[in-house]
Design a protein around this motif. Structure first.
Motif: not given
Length: 418
Positions: A138-139, A142, A146, A149, A151, A170, A246, A264-266, A268
């Motif tokens: 997750s880290e 990407f 992007n 991200r 968490w 982040v 997010v 975790w979310r990207d 926007e």
């Protein structure tokens, strides 16, 4: 004279016997020493092999050796005491050691732990590589474009009716300048007047926050709420620049077991255009030409002009499939109470043949219902082919067709025409 001769003969015989016994004992000891040296030479010979193969090398060089491709495997063996059990049939490269095999009984050498493996079943091997924890990507992974991200973790305490939100970190922020001093505002929608704010982290694109926040919310209203994280950058003039957001609806999570969930979310980008007269709606379209399936994901709406701003008023979206302006089928989202900026994140699918895409259209209506009163239309939008639409609505439809099986997301202004 005769007696002396008899004694001499007897003495000679006894001496001969003792000499013979001494020679026999000496020969036996030399033979044992030779056997020990031969056994140690076998054990210490410089042959490259795995631990699993070395166990059986002294006994046999066939049938039991593992293949070189599995040199790091560990043998899994069933003791001889369990031979009477019924076992699942062995698969390829797995063998059974019979009691009658010549290598099961040691021929010579000192007693060692190797002998305890005699008569054992080799039913397979254990590969240590299979028991490693999967790497957290997750880290590192990407997607292109992007902008960051985030968490966080959430936990709900039933007794005290508290929602615990932990802002963790982040990563990979994309600030407008070289340096970045980020902080985060956290909202619990539909309440947008109050928020909780993190500390500002100086000069970093990968801030580590590890801060905890508490929202008081009843269990009945919990699933109607939505978490909103806004990530800002503070420049040298103390101005705040929004880097991304997010949106996380709580209705999709199970928060009744007092368990912490890490998510975790990207980030926007927020739609910075001012709302239209009747508000805007964001949704995604996708068409699967193989299955003949049209998918609509209703994401959120903003700037709605509610007839009555109260928690008793509920807002929902009705999605209708039309063909030649004839009604085919409709589906509705769950209602969100008292918010001009509701979040839905609900997916609907419709059957639509590829030949019907030139005559089909989708009608999305945002409706408000108040208990004891009739339903009010807050706004609507139609997306479809050139026969029914123009502008952004037509572009959205055409992009969906040109990118099969891919979700195409856009904002659309609501109108009030019927």
């Amino acid at each position: 004279m005769v007696a002396e001769q008899a004694v001499a003969v007897a003495g000679g015989i006894i001496g001969g016997i003792l000499l013979f016994v001494l020679i026999g004992i000496t020969a036996y000891l030399l033979w044992k020493k030779f056997c020990r040296l031969l056994s140690y030479e076998k054990l210490t010979s410089p042959v490259k092999m795995t631990n699993a193969n070395a166990i059986f090398q002294d006994q046999s060089t066939s049938e039991i050796q593992l293949k070189s491709t599995r040199s790091r495997s560990i043998p899994f063996i069933i003791p001889p005491t369990l031979h009477g059990r019924d076992w699942i049939n062995l698969t390829n490269e797995e063998q059974v050691q019979e009691d009658s095999d010549p290598y099961t009984i040691p021929q010579s050498g000192p007693r060692s732990s190797f002998h305890s493996l005699a008569g054992a079943y080799v039913v397979g091997t254990i590969n240590p590589e299979l028991y490693k924890f999967p790497e957290d990507k997750s880290e590192t992974d990407f997607p292109e474009g992007n902008i960051g991200r985030l968490w966080f973790s959430i936990e709900y305490e039933q007794e005290s009716e508290r929602l615990l939100v932990s802002l963790i970190k982040v990563r990979k922020l994309q600030p407008p300048a070289d340096s970045c001093s980020p902080f985060v505002k956290i909202y619990l929608l539909p309440d947008e007047r109050s928020y909780l704010q993190s500390k500002t982290k100086r000069k970093t694109l990968n801030p580590q926050f590890d801060e905890n926040f508490v929202f008081q919310v009843s269990s009945k209203m919990l699933l109607q709420r939505t978490l909103k994280f806004l990530v800002y950058h503070v420049d040298k003039q103390k101005k705040h620049h929004l880097l991304g957001q997010v949106i996380f609806p709580l209705k999709n999570e199970t928060l009744t077991d007092d368990k912490k969930i890490v998510i975790w979310r990207d980030l926007e980008k927020e739609n910075l255009e001012p709302p239209s007269d009747y508000g805007d709606i964001q949704f995604s379209l996708s068409y699967n030409d193989y299955l003949g399936r049209l998918t609509v994901v209703v994401l959120r709406a903003r700037g709605l002009k509610l007839h009555e701003e109260s928690h008793a008023a509920s807002v929902y979206v009705k999605v209708s499939l039309m063909n030649h302006n004839k009604f085919i089928k409709s589906k509705k989202t769950a209602a969100v109470l008292g918010s001009p900026n509701p979040v839905y994140n609900e997916t609907f699918s419709f059957k639509a043949d590829q030949t019907e895409l030139d005559t089909a259209s989708l009608n999305l209506s945002v409706l408000q219902s108040i208990m004891g009163e009739k339903t009010h239309l807050l706004g609507r939008v139609v997306v479809g082919p050139f026969m029914y639409t123009r502008g952004k609505e037509l572009e959205h439809w055409n992009e969906m067709i040109s990118k099969p099986k891919e979700l195409v997301k856009r904002w659309h202004a609501l109108c009030h025409s019927t």
